[in-house]
Motif scaffolding. Structure first.
Motif, PDB file in Angstrom:
ATOM      1  N   THR A 162       3.923   9.276 -10.826  1.00  0.00           N
ATOM      2  CA  THR A 162       3.365   8.418 -11.868  1.00  0.00           C
ATOM      3  C   THR A 162       4.354   8.053 -12.974  1.00  0.00           C
ATOM      4  O   THR A 162       4.139   7.086 -13.699  1.00  0.00           O
ATOM      5  CB  THR A 162       2.119   9.061 -12.494  1.00  0.00           C
ATOM      6  OG1 THR A 162       2.467  10.358 -12.983  1.00  0.00           O
ATOM      7  CG2 THR A 162       1.007   9.174 -11.477  1.00  0.00           C
ATOM      8  N   GLU A 163       5.449   8.783 -13.088  1.00  0.00           N
ATOM      9  CA  GLU A 163       6.437   8.439 -14.107  1.00  0.00           C
ATOM     10  C   GLU A 163       7.338   7.282 -13.655  1.00  0.00           C
ATOM     11  O   GLU A 163       8.055   6.705 -14.457  1.00  0.00           O
ATOM     12  CB  GLU A 163       7.292   9.651 -14.481  1.00  0.00           C
ATOM     13  CG  GLU A 163       8.266  10.095 -13.418  1.00  0.00           C
ATOM     14  CD  GLU A 163       7.652  10.956 -12.323  1.00  0.00           C
ATOM     15  OE1 GLU A 163       8.394  11.322 -11.403  1.00  0.00           O
ATOM     16  OE2 GLU A 163       6.449  11.252 -12.353  1.00  0.00           O
ATOM     17  N   ALA A 164       7.273   6.931 -12.382  1.00  0.00           N
ATOM     18  CA  ALA A 164       8.075   5.834 -11.841  1.00  0.00           C
ATOM     19  C   ALA A 164       7.435   4.490 -12.192  1.00  0.00           C
ATOM     20  O   ALA A 164       6.223   4.389 -12.339  1.00  0.00           O
ATOM     21  CB  ALA A 164       8.195   5.966 -10.330  1.00  0.00           C
ATOM     22  N   GLU A 198       0.832  -1.211   0.000  1.00  0.00           N
ATOM     23  CA  GLU A 198       0.000   0.000   0.000  1.00  0.00           C
ATOM     24  C   GLU A 198       0.861   1.253   0.000  1.00  0.00           C
ATOM     25  O   GLU A 198       0.561   2.211  -0.715  1.00  0.00           O
ATOM     26  CB  GLU A 198      -0.925  -0.007   1.211  1.00  0.00           C
ATOM     27  CG  GLU A 198      -2.037  -1.022   1.107  1.00  0.00           C
ATOM     28  CD  GLU A 198      -2.866  -1.114   2.367  1.00  0.00           C
ATOM     29  OE1 GLU A 198      -2.706  -0.261   3.259  1.00  0.00           O
ATOM     30  OE2 GLU A 198      -3.675  -2.054   2.461  1.00  0.00           O
ATOM     31  N   ALA A 199       1.924   1.261   0.774  1.00  0.00           N
ATOM     32  CA  ALA A 199       2.825   2.420   0.811  1.00  0.00           C
ATOM     33  C   ALA A 199       3.513   2.607  -0.543  1.00  0.00           C
ATOM     34  O   ALA A 199       3.632   3.731  -1.040  1.00  0.00           O
ATOM     35  CB  ALA A 199       3.858   2.252   1.920  1.00  0.00           C
ATOM     36  N   ALA A 200       3.959   1.506  -1.143  1.00  0.00           N
ATOM     37  CA  ALA A 200       4.615   1.585  -2.451  1.00  0.00           C
ATOM     38  C   ALA A 200       3.640   2.072  -3.512  1.00  0.00           C
ATOM     39  O   ALA A 200       3.988   2.888  -4.368  1.00  0.00           O
ATOM     40  CB  ALA A 200       5.184   0.223  -2.840  1.00  0.00           C
ATOM     41  N   TRP A 201       2.399   1.586  -3.448  1.00  0.00           N
ATOM     42  CA  TRP A 201       1.392   2.016  -4.413  1.00  0.00           C
ATOM     43  C   TRP A 201       1.091   3.512  -4.233  1.00  0.00           C
ATOM     44  O   TRP A 201       0.962   4.239  -5.205  1.00  0.00           O
ATOM     45  CB  TRP A 201       0.119   1.183  -4.278  1.00  0.00           C
ATOM     46  CG  TRP A 201      -0.941   1.601  -5.241  1.00  0.00           C
ATOM     47  CD1 TRP A 201      -2.114   2.220  -4.958  1.00  0.00           C
ATOM     48  CD2 TRP A 201      -0.907   1.479  -6.665  1.00  0.00           C
ATOM     49  NE1 TRP A 201      -2.816   2.468  -6.113  1.00  0.00           N
ATOM     50  CE2 TRP A 201      -2.092   2.016  -7.174  1.00  0.00           C
ATOM     51  CE3 TRP A 201       0.021   0.954  -7.558  1.00  0.00           C
ATOM     52  CZ2 TRP A 201      -2.385   2.053  -8.532  1.00  0.00           C
ATOM     53  CZ3 TRP A 201      -0.272   0.989  -8.913  1.00  0.00           C
ATOM     54  CH2 TRP A 201      -1.463   1.527  -9.380  1.00  0.00           C
TER      55      TRP A 201
END
Length: 55
Positions: A21-23, A11-14
């Motif tokens: 958003t470019e990652a 959840e943290a990574a999401w």
């Protein structure tokens, strides 16, 4: 307890991916926390090769 920790990390990574958003965002089912595990190491090498312009 371990499942809760994994869920929070995803959840943290999401959430971070939503902000950047470019990652790229990858979840490897067979990777753990250590960078030396084969699945994680493969992803790290692919990423660094792309940064250097090799891939």
């Amino acid at each position: 307890m371990a499942r809760a920790i994994v869920a929070v990390r995803h959840e943290a990574a999401w959430g971070l991916h939503q902000a950047c958003t470019e990652a790229e965002f990858h979840i490897s089912e067979d990777a753990g926390r250590a960078a030396i595990e084969p699945a994680m190491l493969h992803r790290l090498i692919d990423a660094t090769d792309r940064f250097r312009g090799r891939a």
